[in-house]
Each structure stands twice: as C-alpha cells, then as structure tokens.
Write a protein that holds these residues in place. Structure first.
Motif, PDB file in Angstrom:
ATOM      1  N   ALA A   1      -2.256  -3.680   7.773  1.00  0.00           N
ATOM      2  CA  ALA A   1      -1.754  -2.869   8.878  1.00  0.00           C
ATOM      3  C   ALA A   1      -2.164  -1.414   8.689  1.00  0.00           C
ATOM      4  O   ALA A   1      -2.313  -0.947   7.570  1.00  0.00           O
ATOM      5  CB  ALA A   1      -0.234  -2.968   8.956  1.00  0.00           C
ATOM      6  N   ASN A   2      -2.381  -0.724   9.763  1.00  0.00           N
ATOM      7  CA  ASN A   2      -2.743   0.687   9.682  1.00  0.00           C
ATOM      8  C   ASN A   2      -1.544   1.620   9.772  1.00  0.00           C
ATOM      9  O   ASN A   2      -1.610   2.739   9.311  1.00  0.00           O
ATOM     10  CB  ASN A   2      -3.722   1.044  10.794  1.00  0.00           C
ATOM     11  CG  ASN A   2      -5.113   0.513  10.518  1.00  0.00           C
ATOM     12  OD1 ASN A   2      -5.774   0.950   9.582  1.00  0.00           O
ATOM     13  ND2 ASN A   2      -5.556  -0.429  11.304  1.00  0.00           N
ATOM     14  N   GLU A   3      -0.471   1.162  10.373  1.00  0.00           N
ATOM     15  CA  GLU A   3       0.673   2.045  10.573  1.00  0.00           C
ATOM     16  C   GLU A   3       1.329   2.362   9.237  1.00  0.00           C
ATOM     17  O   GLU A   3       1.657   1.470   8.455  1.00  0.00           O
ATOM     18  CB  GLU A   3       1.693   1.396  11.496  1.00  0.00           C
ATOM     19  CG  GLU A   3       2.871   2.306  11.803  1.00  0.00           C
ATOM     20  CD  GLU A   3       3.795   1.725  12.849  1.00  0.00           C
ATOM     21  OE1 GLU A   3       3.375   0.806  13.571  1.00  0.00           O
ATOM     22  OE2 GLU A   3       4.938   2.196  12.943  1.00  0.00           O
ATOM     23  N   GLN A   4       1.487   3.648   8.996  1.00  0.00           N
ATOM     24  CA  GLN A   4       2.116   4.118   7.768  1.00  0.00           C
ATOM     25  C   GLN A   4       3.517   4.615   8.056  1.00  0.00           C
ATOM     26  O   GLN A   4       3.754   5.254   9.084  1.00  0.00           O
ATOM     27  CB  GLN A   4       1.296   5.255   7.151  1.00  0.00           C
ATOM     28  CG  GLN A   4      -0.061   4.822   6.634  1.00  0.00           C
ATOM     29  CD  GLN A   4      -0.757   5.928   5.868  1.00  0.00           C
ATOM     30  OE1 GLN A   4      -0.650   7.084   6.217  1.00  0.00           O
ATOM     31  NE2 GLN A   4      -1.476   5.567   4.823  1.00  0.00           N
TER      32      GLN A   4
ATOM     33  N   SER B   1       2.526   1.074   3.760  1.00  0.00           N
ATOM     34  CA  SER B   1       2.105   0.242   4.886  1.00  0.00           C
ATOM     35  C   SER B   1       1.984  -1.199   4.430  1.00  0.00           C
ATOM     36  O   SER B   1       1.767  -1.484   3.243  1.00  0.00           O
ATOM     37  CB  SER B   1       0.788   0.737   5.475  1.00  0.00           C
ATOM     38  OG  SER B   1      -0.248   0.688   4.527  1.00  0.00           O
ATOM     39  N   ALA B   2       2.115  -2.086   5.399  1.00  0.00           N
ATOM     40  CA  ALA B   2       1.991  -3.503   5.107  1.00  0.00           C
ATOM     41  C   ALA B   2       0.522  -3.872   4.953  1.00  0.00           C
ATOM     42  O   ALA B   2      -0.359  -3.178   5.460  1.00  0.00           O
ATOM     43  CB  ALA B   2       2.626  -4.316   6.232  1.00  0.00           C
TER      44      ALA B   2
ATOM     45  N   SER C   1       0.844  -1.199   0.000  1.00  0.00           N
ATOM     46  CA  SER C   1       0.000   0.000   0.000  1.00  0.00           C
ATOM     47  C   SER C   1       0.874   1.240   0.000  1.00  0.00           C
ATOM     48  O   SER C   1       1.802   1.366   0.804  1.00  0.00           O
ATOM     49  CB  SER C   1      -0.900  -0.008   1.240  1.00  0.00           C
ATOM     50  OG  SER C   1      -1.579   1.229   1.363  1.00  0.00           O
TER      51      SER C   1
END
Lengths: 112, 113
Positions: A98-101, A94-95, A31
């Motif tokens: 996952a939400n962490e960017q 991001s993976a 992403s």
C-alpha cells in the motif's frame, strides 16, 4: 486499531550527545519510514524499513541511523547531536503493497 | 535534484467558500501523488491520492486534479470549514514502492469565520 505511536514526545539534548527515538507502527504494518521536519527544510525523508531491512535512505549524514525489529517496531538514532538536528521527527507506517502512510504525532527534539 | 513545490505559502479563505491549493512538481517520472493535512501538534494526515494515469479524483469535499503536461497538482476543498485550517502538503511517491516520499514546502490554509 491503534495508530502509530512515538516515544518520547519531547526531548531535550545537549550538543555532542546521542539520542534514540522509538516508533510503533499500526498493527500489521511492516513498512516504517522516518522523516525530519524543520521550518527551514520542511519534511525530509530519512529512511524506510521493511521486514528489518533498510530499503531506502534519504540524504542525511551517517550520524542518522535506524533499525527495525521483528515486531516491526523501529528506532532511529542520532549520534553527536548538532544544533541543526533540532526538529520534529516523524514516523509513518504503511501496509504491505500500500502507498498510504499513517503518521505518528512525532518526537520534538531540541538540541541545546 | 527532484523537487515538489508549492506556489503560495499562505491562503486565507472565507468560511463556506471553496479553497484551491496548488502544487508544482518537477519529476516527470513521478507516478503517485498525495495530499496531506497537518494540524498544529500532529503528524500529517492523508487526505487523498492520485496516480499519474488519472486526471481527477474526488473524495468527501475534496478533489485532486493532476495536469501532467505542466506538472501541476491541485487540491480543491469545497465549502471550506474552520476545521480545514491547517498546513497542506503535496507529495510525490517513488514508484518503486519503497515509500520514499518527497514533500512540498506546504501551504497554510486559514479559514476566516
């Protein structure tokens, strides 16, 4: 693991020209999102790509476009540049799921 | 439209003191919130996140509090250090998982040595 990289870091263009910015996400991240940051408007979402498909788009005119390649690298293009397009353009990856960017350092675009 | 905003544009804190940065959001459907730190010349860096089913989450020297009743989010930094000087953004993420993140306007934290 290498972070998000963006090229070029700095760019100066003239009104009416077009520009292409590049973003390489963290290895394995599929992403990629793009943001525009200006002192007046802050951080604004442009669009997000996943597996070469645009999944979401912000409220920007059609002059702003993007694409993603099969290796997850992404480019954004701005055509017919205006003075107001001067900004820091940030890319984040991001993976899957996952939400962490993770953000890159950005490309500073100046339109004269 | 929906917005995420910050109460104070600049916060000055003495080194060693605790810092509290506040944020208000307007979308009651938001279910994921993030705090980012941005240092000069760099992209935003993830600090801590919290989901709407939680009220509090702690990290290393940082705590995020979420009050859904008044749609308020805060970031607490314990024993503030000069390296904490930066602009801090709260952000809300779309629950659809499409990474559409709405950022607040940012608060500049200045740590006084």
């Amino acid at each position: 693991k290498a972070g998000v990289t963006q090229t070029p870091r700095y760019l100066i263009k003239t009104r009416g020209q077009q520009v292409t910015l590049s973003c390489s996400p963290i290895s394995g991240h599929r992403s990629v999102s793009w943001y525009q940051q200006t002192p007046g408007q802050g951080l604004q979402f442009l669009f997000e790509y996943f597996s070469e498909t645009q999944r979401n788009k912000g409220n920007f005119p059609g002059r702003f476009s993007g694409r993603q390649f099969s290796n997850s690298r992404s480019e954004m293009n701005v055509s017919t540049l205006e003075l107001g397009d001067s900004a820091l353009y940030l890319c984040a990856s991001s993976a899957t799921g996952a939400n962490e960017q993770y953000f890159g350092p950005g490309t500073r675009l100046t339109v004269t | 439209g929906e917005s995420v905003g910050l109460h104070l544009p600049t916060l000055s804190v003495q080194e060693g003191d605790n810092s509290i940065i506040n944020c208000a959001y307007s979308n009651s459907a938001s279910d994921y919130f993030i705090w980012y730190k941005q240092e000069s010349g760099k992209g935003p860096q993830f600090i801590i996140d919290i989901r709407s089913n939680m009220d509090k989450r702690q990290g290393q020297r940082v705590t995020v509090l979420l009050n859904k009743t008044v749609k308020h989010l805060s970031l607490q930094i314990a024993a503030t250090q000069p390296g904490d000087s930066a602009v801090y953004f709260c952000a809300e993420s779309d629950s659809g998982g499409y990474q559409k993140v709405t950022f607040g306007t940012g608060t500049k934290l200045q740590v006084i040595p």
